[in-house]
Design an enzyme around this catalytic site. Sequence first.
Site, PDB file in Angstrom:
ATOM      1  N   CYS A   2       6.801 -35.864  18.966  1.00 11.09           N
ATOM      2  CA  CYS A   2       7.426 -35.066  18.240  1.00 11.09           C
ATOM      3  C   CYS A   2       8.642 -33.797  17.851  1.00 11.09           C
ATOM      4  O   CYS A   2       8.865 -34.103  19.518  1.00 11.09           O
ATOM      5  CB  CYS A   2       6.126 -34.477  17.507  1.00 11.09           C
ATOM      6  SG  CYS A   2       4.694 -34.214  17.435  1.00 11.09           S
ATOM      7  N   ARG A  27      13.005 -39.411  19.431  1.00  9.06           N
ATOM      8  CA  ARG A  27      11.624 -39.209  20.339  1.00  9.06           C
ATOM      9  C   ARG A  27      10.705 -40.210  19.954  1.00  9.06           C
ATOM     10  O   ARG A  27       9.067 -40.321  20.222  1.00  9.06           O
ATOM     11  CB  ARG A  27      11.823 -37.715  20.302  1.00  9.06           C
ATOM     12  CG  ARG A  27      12.251 -36.903  21.340  1.00  9.06           C
ATOM     13  CD  ARG A  27      12.321 -35.388  20.584  1.00  9.06           C
ATOM     14  NE  ARG A  27      11.150 -35.359  20.911  1.00  9.06           N
ATOM     15  CZ  ARG A  27      10.784 -34.593  22.522  1.00  9.06           C
ATOM     16  NH1 ARG A  27      11.976 -34.374  23.076  1.00  9.06           N
ATOM     17  NH2 ARG A  27       9.628 -34.460  22.830  1.00  9.06           N
ATOM     18  N   TRP A  75       4.716 -37.268  15.119  1.00  9.61           N
ATOM     19  CA  TRP A  75       4.778 -39.176  16.139  1.00  9.61           C
ATOM     20  C   TRP A  75       2.630 -38.765  15.593  1.00  9.61           C
ATOM     21  O   TRP A  75       2.284 -38.167  16.509  1.00  9.61           O
ATOM     22  CB  TRP A  75       5.534 -39.342  17.002  1.00  9.61           C
ATOM     23  CG  TRP A  75       4.972 -40.595  18.131  1.00  9.61           C
ATOM     24  CD1 TRP A  75       5.516 -41.446  18.013  1.00  9.61           C
ATOM     25  CD2 TRP A  75       3.777 -40.710  19.115  1.00  9.61           C
ATOM     26  NE1 TRP A  75       5.059 -42.537  18.487  1.00  9.61           N
ATOM     27  CE2 TRP A  75       4.407 -42.090  18.907  1.00  9.61           C
ATOM     28  CE3 TRP A  75       2.842 -40.133  19.278  1.00  9.61           C
ATOM     29  CZ2 TRP A  75       2.874 -42.957  19.988  1.00  9.61           C
ATOM     30  CZ3 TRP A  75       1.397 -41.482  20.113  1.00  9.61           C
ATOM     31  CH2 TRP A  75       2.144 -42.183  20.322  1.00  9.61           C
ATOM     32  N   ASN A 101       3.802 -29.652  18.684  1.00 12.19           N
ATOM     33  CA  ASN A 101       4.059 -30.880  19.409  1.00 12.19           C
ATOM     34  C   ASN A 101       3.166 -30.767  20.199  1.00 12.19           C
ATOM     35  O   ASN A 101       3.207 -29.946  21.172  1.00 12.19           O
ATOM     36  CB  ASN A 101       5.887 -31.264  20.149  1.00 12.19           C
ATOM     37  CG  ASN A 101       6.194 -32.204  20.640  1.00 12.19           C
ATOM     38  OD1 ASN A 101       4.849 -33.169  20.672  1.00 12.19           O
ATOM     39  ND2 ASN A 101       6.702 -32.304  21.979  1.00 12.19           N
ATOM     40  N   GLY A 102       2.291 -32.099  20.875  1.00 12.16           N
ATOM     41  CA  GLY A 102       1.359 -31.528  21.505  1.00 12.16           C
ATOM     42  C   GLY A 102       0.221 -31.700  21.114  1.00 12.16           C
ATOM     43  O   GLY A 102       0.083 -33.078  20.079  1.00 12.16           O
ATOM     44  N   GLU A 482       9.337 -54.518  34.982  1.00 10.92           N
ATOM     45  CA  GLU A 482      10.378 -54.102  34.336  1.00 10.92           C
ATOM     46  C   GLU A 482      10.883 -55.417  33.540  1.00 10.92           C
ATOM     47  O   GLU A 482      11.462 -54.441  32.294  1.00 10.92           O
ATOM     48  CB  GLU A 482      11.203 -53.284  35.452  1.00 10.92           C
ATOM     49  CG  GLU A 482      12.298 -52.218  34.565  1.00 10.92           C
ATOM     50  CD  GLU A 482      12.385 -51.070  33.588  1.00 10.92           C
ATOM     51  OE1 GLU A 482      10.492 -50.985  33.423  1.00 10.92           O
ATOM     52  OE2 GLU A 482      12.584 -51.111  32.789  1.00 10.92           O
ATOM     53  N   LYS A 486      10.290 -54.551  29.801  1.00 11.63           N
ATOM     54  CA  LYS A 486      12.046 -54.545  28.902  1.00 11.63           C
ATOM     55  C   LYS A 486      11.486 -54.901  27.232  1.00 11.63           C
ATOM     56  O   LYS A 486      11.268 -55.086  26.220  1.00 11.63           O
ATOM     57  CB  LYS A 486      12.782 -54.750  29.086  1.00 11.63           C
ATOM     58  CG  LYS A 486      13.417 -53.681  30.072  1.00 11.63           C
ATOM     59  CD  LYS A 486      13.681 -51.683  29.503  1.00 11.63           C
ATOM     60  CE  LYS A 486      13.246 -51.387  29.695  1.00 11.63           C
ATOM     61  NZ  LYS A 486      12.932 -50.420  30.849  1.00 11.63           N
ATOM     62  N   GLU A 489       8.411 -53.973  25.171  1.00 11.90           N
ATOM     63  CA  GLU A 489       8.550 -53.127  24.462  1.00 11.90           C
ATOM     64  C   GLU A 489       9.550 -53.043  22.882  1.00 11.90           C
ATOM     65  O   GLU A 489       9.212 -52.282  22.530  1.00 11.90           O
ATOM     66  CB  GLU A 489       8.796 -52.022  25.057  1.00 11.90           C
ATOM     67  CG  GLU A 489      10.115 -51.325  25.871  1.00 11.90           C
ATOM     68  CD  GLU A 489      10.163 -50.404  26.869  1.00 11.90           C
ATOM     69  OE1 GLU A 489      10.304 -49.321  26.323  1.00 11.90           O
ATOM     70  OE2 GLU A 489      10.523 -50.757  27.882  1.00 11.90           O
ATOM     71  N   HIS A 505      -4.503 -67.753  40.945  1.00 12.48           N
ATOM     72  CA  HIS A 505      -5.903 -67.552  40.616  1.00 12.48           C
ATOM     73  C   HIS A 505      -5.717 -67.098  39.550  1.00 12.48           C
ATOM     74  O   HIS A 505      -6.835 -66.194  39.545  1.00 12.48           O
ATOM     75  CB  HIS A 505      -5.681 -66.292  41.666  1.00 12.48           C
ATOM     76  CG  HIS A 505      -5.398 -66.153  43.200  1.00 12.48           C
ATOM     77  ND1 HIS A 505      -6.109 -67.232  43.549  1.00 12.48           N
ATOM     78  CD2 HIS A 505      -4.271 -66.357  44.504  1.00 12.48           C
ATOM     79  CE1 HIS A 505      -5.420 -67.628  45.345  1.00 12.48           C
ATOM     80  NE2 HIS A 505      -4.524 -67.434  45.056  1.00 12.48           N
ATOM     81  N   LYS A 604      10.067 -41.663  22.819  1.00 15.58           N
ATOM     82  CA  LYS A 604      10.702 -41.377  24.303  1.00 15.58           C
ATOM     83  C   LYS A 604      10.262 -41.111  25.261  1.00 15.58           C
ATOM     84  O   LYS A 604       9.820 -41.008  26.132  1.00 15.58           O
ATOM     85  CB  LYS A 604      12.041 -41.038  23.695  1.00 15.58           C
ATOM     86  CG  LYS A 604      12.660 -40.618  25.259  1.00 15.58           C
ATOM     87  CD  LYS A 604      14.085 -41.925  25.861  1.00 15.58           C
ATOM     88  CE  LYS A 604      14.898 -42.033  27.252  1.00 15.58           C
ATOM     89  NZ  LYS A 604      14.628 -43.512  27.596  1.00 15.58           N
TER      90      LYS A 604
END
Length: 609
Positions: A2, A27, A75, A101-102, A482, A486, A489, A505, A604
């Site tokens: 948020c 964000r 969010w 926010n939280g 990584e 990328k 996402e 395996h 973010k």
Amino acid sequence: MCGIVGYVGSHQAAPILLDGLAKLEYRGYDSAGIAVFDGKKITSHKALGKLKVLNEETHGGATLPGTCGIGHTRWATHGVPSVRNAHPHFNSDETIAVVHNGIIENYIKLRKMLEGKGYQFQSDTDTEVVAHLLDYYYDGNALHTIAKVIERVEGSYALGIMFSDHPHHVFAARKDSPLIIGAGENGENFIASDVPAILKYTRNVYYMDSLEIASLSPDHVRFYNIDLEEVPKELKTIEWDLSAAEKGGYDYFMLKEIYEQPKAIRDCMSPRIRDGKVAIEELGMTDEEIRRIDRIYMIGCGTAYHTGVMAKYIFEDLARIPVEVDLASEFRYRNPICNAGTLVVVISQSGETADTLAALRLAKDHGLKTLGIVNAVGSSIAREADHVIYTYAGPEIAVASTKAYSTQLIAHYLLALKFGYVRGMVSDEQMGDMVRQMEELPAQIDLLLQSKEKIQKFANRYLAAKDVFFLGRGQDYATALEGSLKLKEISYIFSDAYAAGELKHGPISLIEEGTLVVALLTQDELVPKMVSNMQEVISRGAFVMAVTNVDHPEVEKTAQYCLYIPKTCRYFTGSLGIIPLQLFAYYIAIGRGLDVDKPRNLAKSVTVE
Ligand code: M6R
């Protein structure tokens, strides 16, 4: 997560709030709302979806007159994305407005208590309990009331609060969620989750500490601790420009940030190289302390964690210190084995990631020495770690991390070289040679970026891919992790990364006709092993794209498609190998028509657990 913006001054608040919220869009959010005090009452408007909707429905803020207000992008955590769950939330007679926010962890208990006293809830959010709790404790004194509420709520919060009884005042409080206060020059003050929201109006900011309350009017900003004692606070100046947080001609922040990598790397590296040697002044550790380190924990989330995986290979080889890498969300619930020689390195772009912050605090509770590798100056992790190395990547806006990753790698190289040198594992000659090669990285990345069309063409062939596998050994495994993150996402294509030796395996059963496998072969001594792994997947129908350097004709013979990276020292190949993978992910997402900068469901900065 948020975004919060608050304004008190002499201008119309709503357009300033909408403008600030737009700067916090990166964000991540699913709904937005603003509340403005017009001198008599608080009015508000909320909308589901993009800020554009809120902007249109309020005619750019014109329908909400007043010079004092708070705004929010939500969010969703508790309750679906909807207008009724969007912030601000209110007490029953709408004389108190709250943005948050939280996560209020004990909200169910508090809600039951309040409902028992006749309070009626309009939303499914945890935030609404704060609004009613403020009402419940309200005694005419805003600070007193906020302090009482803070004593009752558990969890994390950044709060923006208005009381209609306190005209021309905005109040703020925070614990573990970011919130800054902007001090304007012309009788106006601001609150914000992050600097870009207010940079147009002021460069002067205060960083609030946890469990602090702030009171803002047009002509004052005051800070208090939980006992309501006034706390002195130093005003800091933001050194970077708004243009650094704007697209500057690029279609997306992600592409801009990919292209900023050579500069970001230089900015991170240059101040720490003197006379051809690594010199990290701000490290604040004596050579004796460095020699005493006998174990390092590398802790982070997502991309930051991946740089920790890379760092393990490099530190163990160059400095001969055992390194354990852990996800912050796991480390925070472990009982780590440690002693006086243990160093905990926490890695974070935002410096506010809830799990990483909690891991840092756990380490400190164990009495361990902590070092933050952080991008956001003044962030919680930067302030709480014993030592900090800033990565100087500049603001990273795109959700998918690129330049933060590249600069975190540089910070690891610098530290590993320094530690190796001090511990007598790296000679003067090796140090000089490696520093020289590290200094070549920005130009080599520039070169790689020039082949973007080639990567775009290749990406266009795989827009409909169902799943993609990334393989590597050693440091290349870290790059594979990584590269895979990328791709998944921002393109929403399933992808996974494997240490290539693990193929047999289990994962090889997933390979079928046409499956795309991205193979990384930048570690000379491991190339023959990787070539065998490529053959294994090709014989089961996979199409292999290899990332390698020109020294390996056998790779070209085996892979169906090759991308070449320039030659560099074996410890730094990850800085080059990741560039084509970032571009590949970017162009796949673009080709699929997706919003690259704001992938669905992602934020973010993950400031809640
Ligand atoms: O701000 P942090 O570096 O602590 O963030 C950690 C992760 O949330 C972040 O790296 C995330 O994985 C990125 N979206 C990856 O691109």
